[in-house]
Structures are given as C-alpha cells and as structure tokens.
Design an enzyme around this catalytic site. Structure first.
Site, mmCIF file in Angstrom:
data_model
loop_
_atom_site.group_PDB
_atom_site.id
_atom_site.type_symbol
_atom_site.label_atom_id
_atom_site.label_comp_id
_atom_site.label_asym_id
_atom_site.label_seq_id
_atom_site.Cartn_x
_atom_site.Cartn_y
_atom_site.Cartn_z
ATOM 1 N N ASP A 67 0.805 -1.225 0.000
ATOM 2 C CA ASP A 67 0.000 0.000 0.000
ATOM 3 C C ASP A 67 0.836 1.272 0.000
ATOM 4 O OD1 ASP A 67 0.943 -0.325 2.650
ATOM 5 O OD2 ASP A 67 -0.941 -1.202 3.286
ATOM 6 N N ASP A 136 -7.243 -3.312 14.461
ATOM 7 C CA ASP A 136 -8.619 -3.635 14.075
ATOM 8 C C ASP A 136 -8.692 -4.854 13.151
ATOM 9 O OD1 ASP A 136 -7.521 -2.637 11.726
ATOM 10 O OD2 ASP A 136 -8.895 -0.941 11.536
ATOM 11 N N HIS A 138 -6.944 -5.282 10.344
ATOM 12 C CA HIS A 138 -6.718 -5.055 8.906
ATOM 13 C C HIS A 138 -5.431 -5.720 8.423
ATOM 14 C CE1 HIS A 138 -4.548 -0.968 9.877
ATOM 15 N NE2 HIS A 138 -3.642 -1.874 9.623
HETATM 16 P P1 PGA Z 1 2.438 -1.689 12.596
HETATM 17 O O1 PGA Z 1 1.239 -1.686 11.564
HETATM 18 O O2 PGA Z 1 3.428 -2.672 12.088
HETATM 19 O O3 PGA Z 1 2.975 -0.293 12.578
HETATM 20 O O4 PGA Z 1 1.857 -2.080 13.931
HETATM 21 C C1 PGA Z 1 0.726 -2.918 11.115
HETATM 22 C C2 PGA Z 1 -0.425 -2.700 10.171
HETATM 23 O O5 PGA Z 1 -1.115 -1.666 10.267
HETATM 24 O O6 PGA Z 1 -0.656 -3.566 9.324
#
Ligand code: PGA
Length: 264
Positions: A67, A136, A138
């Site tokens: 992304d 959450d 995702h």
């Molecule tokens: P993070 O994000 O590694 O900064 O915890 C993970 C994500 O949002 O997929």
C-alpha cells in the site's frame, strides 16, 4: 495456519528473516510482497544482514508493496516509498525496476489501482507475502468491512489507524485519510504468507483472526482459508490465544526436514 510464538519480537524477526533469506537462496527470482509499519523493521534489518553475510544476489528478485498513502509525495518522510528505500531497498541496492509501490501521487486513482493489479498479474504471482496486522484486524489497509473479493483500490483509513500512523506526520490534519491498498483477494492470491504481530496491543486482533469466526469485520480472518500461512508472534501478541500450548507443541515437535526453511 501455523502459529509460531517466539521468546520475543527480535527472535521472531530473526526466524522469519531466515525463512525469507532461504526462499531467495532457493529461488533467486523470487516475487516478494512487502509490508510497512513498525512490525517488519527488524525483519528487514536482519534480512539485509543475512543477505550481506552470505553474499546472496538479489538482482533478480521483484517486490510489490501492499500500500501507499494517497496525496503524500513519494519523498515525504512518512511515505511508504521513503520507508522502503530507507529500510530495505537502498541497503539491498535494488534497482527501480525491481520494486513496486502504488503511486500515491497519481492523477487517476482507479487507473493506478488497475495498473498495479496488471503489474502483479504480469510479474507475479507473489510467491511470498509479508504482512503485519492492524489493531482492528486489517491486512494491507483493508479495514473492517472490506470485501473478501477486493482487489487493489482506494480505501479510507479508520481514525484508529490514522492515529497509529501519526508518527511521521507533523500534525493530525496532515495524517493521510486515503490509501491505495492491495485488496484482500490480491493478498489471498499470494502463494505463501508470513504475518508478524508483536505487542499486547495486537493480542485481541491476533486471537480474533486465528481463532475467531471468519468475518469481514476482522479482515485478517480470511487467512484461515489460505493453505500456506505462518504467523510469527511474541508472547504479548499471543497472550489471548486459547490453543497456545498446542501451537507451541506443534513447533517444538516439527520434523527436522520441516525446519530446513528456518536454517541460518
Ligand atoms: P504496525 O502496523 O506494524 O505499525 O503495527 C501494522 C499494520 O497496520 O498492518
């Protein structure tokens, strides 16, 4: 799904880095899917060290990131292009034609999303996809409610995700609201998936996606349908799993030939 709980995040990162390194060693033209965020930082660092120390060539690999923020300049400190260059691409000396990240500065988002899918089609399939997970549930930036059939498209971030991503933006207003993300179906099309999750703040999402019902409200739960998923956790992220003892037993009793992919 194979759940591997390590002593700490560093050991989990080291183990997963060995897995990626061994894949590249076996298949020098590997198509690798990459994630950003704080979770894979140690994995990337260890991967660079392993590749250097074994003098492995990465000239033939191809990478696809999950992304990118929309409307953020590629050169902005908070863009995922900046992140990838700083944490992996420059250290591995990847050429520009080897890596792919959605263009968040494009004029036409739908066209860019289709173009990204076309690129994955042409150069893929992605043979190993690295994932983190949001609080959450995702994956990529497929927030709760994302269609399991989705492909690369524009998504709006939840307020929680925006706050989790605030660090490299100078004000709340500046934190992007929109992203281009691979869809859930795009991710599910990868041949193999490695998901990492560390820290107590991920424990609910981890328990929900591994042991809860498959639901669009927990996008990562779709991975229960993928035949080749490894989940690397630290004890804090694993704390709410009901079958933790079983997962640990499975890993401890793995036959030696199955351990070859983790070889140092
Ligand atoms: P993070 O994000 O590694 O900064 O915890 C993970 C994500 O949002 O997929």
């Amino acid at each position: 799904m194979e759940v591997i709980v390590c002593e700490n995040a560093e050991k989990a990162s080291a183990l997963s880095a060995r897995l990626v390194k061994n894949k590249i060693k076996k298949q020098p033209d590997l198509v690798l899917g990459l994630a950003t965020g704080s979770t894979p930082l140690q994995l990337y660092k260890q991967l660079v060290d392993l590749i250097d120390s074994e003098n492995l060539s990465v000239k033939e690999i191809t990478t696809f990131n999950l992304d990118e923020y929309v409307g953020v300049a590629a050169t902005h400190p908070g863009s995922y292009q900046t992140y990838m260059k700083k944490n992996l691409f420059e250290a591995l000396n990847l050429r520009e034609d080897q890596w792919h990240i959605p263009n968040g500065e494009c004029q036409d988002v739908s066209q860019e999303c289709q173009h990204y899918e076309n690129l994955i089609d042409a150069k893929g399939p992605i043979q190993l996809q690295i994932l983190g997970i949001g609080r959450d549930g995702h994956i990529g930036f497929n927030e709760p409610g994302s269609s399991f059939g989705s492909r690369t498209r524009l998504k709006t971030l939840t307020e929680e995700t925006r706050q989790d991503n605030a660090l490299l933006f100078s004000s709340t207003e500046e934190i992007p609201r929109h992203v281009i993300t691979m869809g859930i179906q795009t991710i599910m099309d990868s041949e193999e998936i490695v998901l990492l999750a560390f820290g107590a703040q991920k424990a609910d999402a981890v328990a929900a996606f591994i042991e809860g019902p498959v639901s669009a409200s927990v996008p990562a739960s779709i991975l229960q349908f993928h035949p080749r998923v490894k989940v690397f956790l630290d004890p804090q992220a694993a704390a709410k799993l009901s079958h933790l003892d079983y997962y640990q037993e499975v890993f401890a009793q793995k036959p030696s030939w199955q351990m070859l992919e983790f070889e140092s």
